[in-house]
Motif scaffolding. Structure first.
Motif, PDB file in Angstrom:
ATOM      1  N   ILE A 169      40.580 -27.260 -39.111  1.00 33.86           N
ATOM      2  CA  ILE A 169      39.930 -26.053 -38.605  1.00 33.86           C
ATOM      3  C   ILE A 169      38.504 -26.406 -38.239  1.00 33.86           C
ATOM      4  CG2 ILE A 169      39.072 -23.747 -39.203  1.00 33.86           C
ATOM      5  CD1 ILE A 169      41.472 -23.458 -41.044  1.00 33.86           C
ATOM      6  N   ASN A 170      38.075 -25.940 -37.077  1.00 34.50           N
ATOM      7  CA  ASN A 170      36.714 -26.121 -36.605  1.00 34.50           C
ATOM      8  C   ASN A 170      36.213 -24.751 -36.164  1.00 34.50           C
ATOM      9  OD1 ASN A 170      34.332 -27.299 -35.677  1.00 34.50           O
ATOM     10  ND2 ASN A 170      35.180 -27.641 -33.650  1.00 34.50           N
ATOM     11  N   LEU A 171      35.208 -24.247 -36.830  1.00 35.77           N
ATOM     12  CA  LEU A 171      34.640 -22.948 -36.479  1.00 35.77           C
ATOM     13  C   LEU A 171      33.407 -23.162 -35.616  1.00 35.77           C
ATOM     14  CD1 LEU A 171      34.886 -21.116 -39.929  1.00 35.77           C
ATOM     15  CD2 LEU A 171      36.558 -21.184 -38.064  1.00 35.77           C
ATOM     16  N   LEU A 172      33.366 -22.483 -34.480  1.00 34.51           N
ATOM     17  CA  LEU A 172      32.211 -22.547 -33.586  1.00 34.51           C
ATOM     18  C   LEU A 172      31.277 -21.399 -33.930  1.00 34.51           C
ATOM     19  CD1 LEU A 172      34.039 -23.346 -30.243  1.00 34.51           C
ATOM     20  CD2 LEU A 172      33.098 -24.921 -31.938  1.00 34.51           C
ATOM     21  N   LEU A 173      30.001 -21.726 -34.084  1.00 35.42           N
ATOM     22  CA  LEU A 173      29.037 -20.758 -34.601  1.00 35.42           C
ATOM     23  C   LEU A 173      27.686 -20.874 -33.915  1.00 35.42           C
ATOM     24  CD1 LEU A 173      29.845 -21.852 -38.184  1.00 35.42           C
ATOM     25  CD2 LEU A 173      30.354 -19.571 -37.344  1.00 35.42           C
ATOM     26  N   PRO A 174      26.976 -19.773 -33.796  1.00 35.77           N
ATOM     27  CA  PRO A 174      25.608 -19.868 -33.298  1.00 35.77           C
ATOM     28  C   PRO A 174      24.650 -20.406 -34.372  1.00 35.77           C
ATOM     29  CG  PRO A 174      26.199 -17.567 -33.642  1.00 35.77           C
ATOM     30  CD  PRO A 174      27.427 -18.385 -33.906  1.00 35.77           C
ATOM     31  N   ASP A 175      25.020 -20.289 -35.668  1.00 39.39           N
ATOM     32  CA  ASP A 175      24.128 -20.683 -36.763  1.00 39.39           C
ATOM     33  C   ASP A 175      24.935 -21.378 -37.861  1.00 39.39           C
ATOM     34  OD1 ASP A 175      22.288 -20.930 -38.820  1.00 39.39           O
ATOM     35  OD2 ASP A 175      21.748 -18.815 -38.867  1.00 39.39           O
ATOM     36  N   PHE A 207      26.177 -29.530 -36.949  1.00 37.04           N
ATOM     37  CA  PHE A 207      27.503 -29.770 -37.521  1.00 37.04           C
ATOM     38  C   PHE A 207      27.466 -29.661 -39.041  1.00 37.04           C
ATOM     39  CE2 PHE A 207      30.181 -32.971 -39.597  1.00 37.04           C
ATOM     40  CZ  PHE A 207      31.432 -32.624 -39.134  1.00 37.04           C
ATOM     41  N   ALA A 208      28.576 -29.239 -39.615  1.00 43.12           N
ATOM     42  CA  ALA A 208      28.744 -29.302 -41.073  1.00 43.12           C
ATOM     43  C   ALA A 208      30.184 -29.670 -41.385  1.00 43.12           C
ATOM     44  CB  ALA A 208      28.384 -27.967 -41.724  1.00 43.12           C
ATOM     45  N   ALA A 209      30.346 -30.453 -42.436  1.00 41.94           N
ATOM     46  CA  ALA A 209      31.664 -30.764 -42.989  1.00 41.94           C
ATOM     47  C   ALA A 209      31.738 -30.038 -44.331  1.00 41.94           C
ATOM     48  CB  ALA A 209      31.838 -32.270 -43.181  1.00 41.94           C
ATOM     49  N   VAL A 210      32.793 -29.240 -44.493  1.00 41.77           N
ATOM     50  CA  VAL A 210      32.938 -28.390 -45.669  1.00 41.77           C
ATOM     51  C   VAL A 210      34.229 -28.769 -46.388  1.00 41.77           C
ATOM     52  CG1 VAL A 210      33.123 -25.993 -46.456  1.00 41.77           C
ATOM     53  CG2 VAL A 210      31.759 -26.527 -44.422  1.00 41.77           C
ATOM     54  N   GLU A 211      34.139 -28.996 -47.702  1.00 44.68           N
ATOM     55  CA  GLU A 211      35.319 -29.319 -48.504  1.00 44.68           C
ATOM     56  C   GLU A 211      35.653 -28.118 -49.377  1.00 44.68           C
ATOM     57  OE1 GLU A 211      37.640 -30.179 -51.870  1.00 44.68           O
ATOM     58  OE2 GLU A 211      35.480 -30.001 -52.124  1.00 44.68           O
ATOM     59  N   PHE A 265      37.084 -28.810 -43.567  1.00 47.02           N
ATOM     60  CA  PHE A 265      37.021 -28.143 -42.275  1.00 47.02           C
ATOM     61  C   PHE A 265      35.618 -28.305 -41.738  1.00 47.02           C
ATOM     62  CE2 PHE A 265      36.229 -24.618 -45.208  1.00 47.02           C
ATOM     63  CZ  PHE A 265      35.246 -23.862 -44.595  1.00 47.02           C
ATOM     64  N   MET A 266      35.466 -28.039 -40.452  1.00 45.54           N
ATOM     65  CA  MET A 266      34.206 -28.328 -39.787  1.00 45.54           C
ATOM     66  C   MET A 266      33.577 -27.085 -39.179  1.00 45.54           C
ATOM     67  SD  MET A 266      35.280 -31.869 -37.946  1.00 45.54           S
ATOM     68  CE  MET A 266      37.040 -31.623 -37.921  1.00 45.54           C
ATOM     69  N   LEU A 267      32.271 -27.126 -39.097  1.00 44.07           N
ATOM     70  CA  LEU A 267      31.482 -26.110 -38.417  1.00 44.07           C
ATOM     71  C   LEU A 267      30.717 -26.825 -37.307  1.00 44.07           C
ATOM     72  CD1 LEU A 267      29.858 -24.450 -41.597  1.00 44.07           C
ATOM     73  CD2 LEU A 267      32.082 -23.935 -40.567  1.00 44.07           C
ATOM     74  N   HIS A 268      30.808 -26.313 -36.105  1.00 44.80           N
ATOM     75  CA  HIS A 268      30.049 -26.867 -34.985  1.00 44.80           C
ATOM     76  C   HIS A 268      29.197 -25.761 -34.368  1.00 44.80           C
ATOM     77  CE1 HIS A 268      32.655 -30.476 -34.873  1.00 44.80           C
ATOM     78  NE2 HIS A 268      31.649 -31.007 -34.200  1.00 44.80           N
ATOM     79  N   ALA A 269      27.967 -26.096 -34.053  1.00 45.99           N
ATOM     80  CA  ALA A 269      27.078 -25.149 -33.387  1.00 45.99           C
ATOM     81  C   ALA A 269      27.504 -24.981 -31.929  1.00 45.99           C
ATOM     82  CB  ALA A 269      25.638 -25.640 -33.454  1.00 45.99           C
TER      83      ALA A 269
END
Length: 146
Positions: A25-31, A54-58, A64-68
């Protein structure tokens, strides 16, 4: 376009090769920071790495990943990322093996929106629905004891 000026904790190709088989899962986010705080404080996740891009979350053994948003300006998805409004409509991010009562309590303390409180469901799980930043819905759940 990346805003990060320092080197990340691991080169991107090495990180990509380290991911296990399965669904990601990769969530696209403004913040990134706002969602990273929610993941840590409400969901009880471990933030493996985070910067402004970017963030990697366990969480329970999965990454899963967070991308700006700005990192996707040249990506094929750029044209479908909303500038504002709710994202993730129709998507439940189900997290099995996480105590929904504990998540609900932390969500209440943090002021997060609780779509539905913890309840035993007929499909054998106790779960709740918590709305994170940008409208992403997380569903922590635990199997009911027979």
């Amino acid at each position: 376009m990346k805003k990060r000026t320092a080197e990340p904790w691991i080169p991107a190709p090495r990180f990509g090769r380290s991911l296990p088989r399965g669904v990601g899962i990769n969530l696209l986010l403004p913040d990134i920071a706002e969602m990273a705080v929610f993941c840590r404080e409400v969901l009880g996740a471990n933030i493996v790495y985070a910067d402004e891009d970017f963030a990697a979350v366990e969480l329970v053994g999965s990454i899963f990943m967070l991308h700006a948003d700005h990192t996707y300006r040249d990506h094929a998805m750029a044209g479908i990322i909303p500038d504002n409004g709710t994202r993730g409509a129709g998507l439940e991010i189900r997290v099995y093996g996480v105590d929904p009562d504990a998540v609900e309590a932390r969500a209440r303390r943090s002021g997060a929106f609780i779509l539905s409180g913890s309840i035993d469901k007929p499909h054998g799980l106790r779960e709740c629905h918590v709305v994170g930043p940008n409208g992403y819905v997380f569903v922590p759940s635990m199997a009911l004891v027979e």
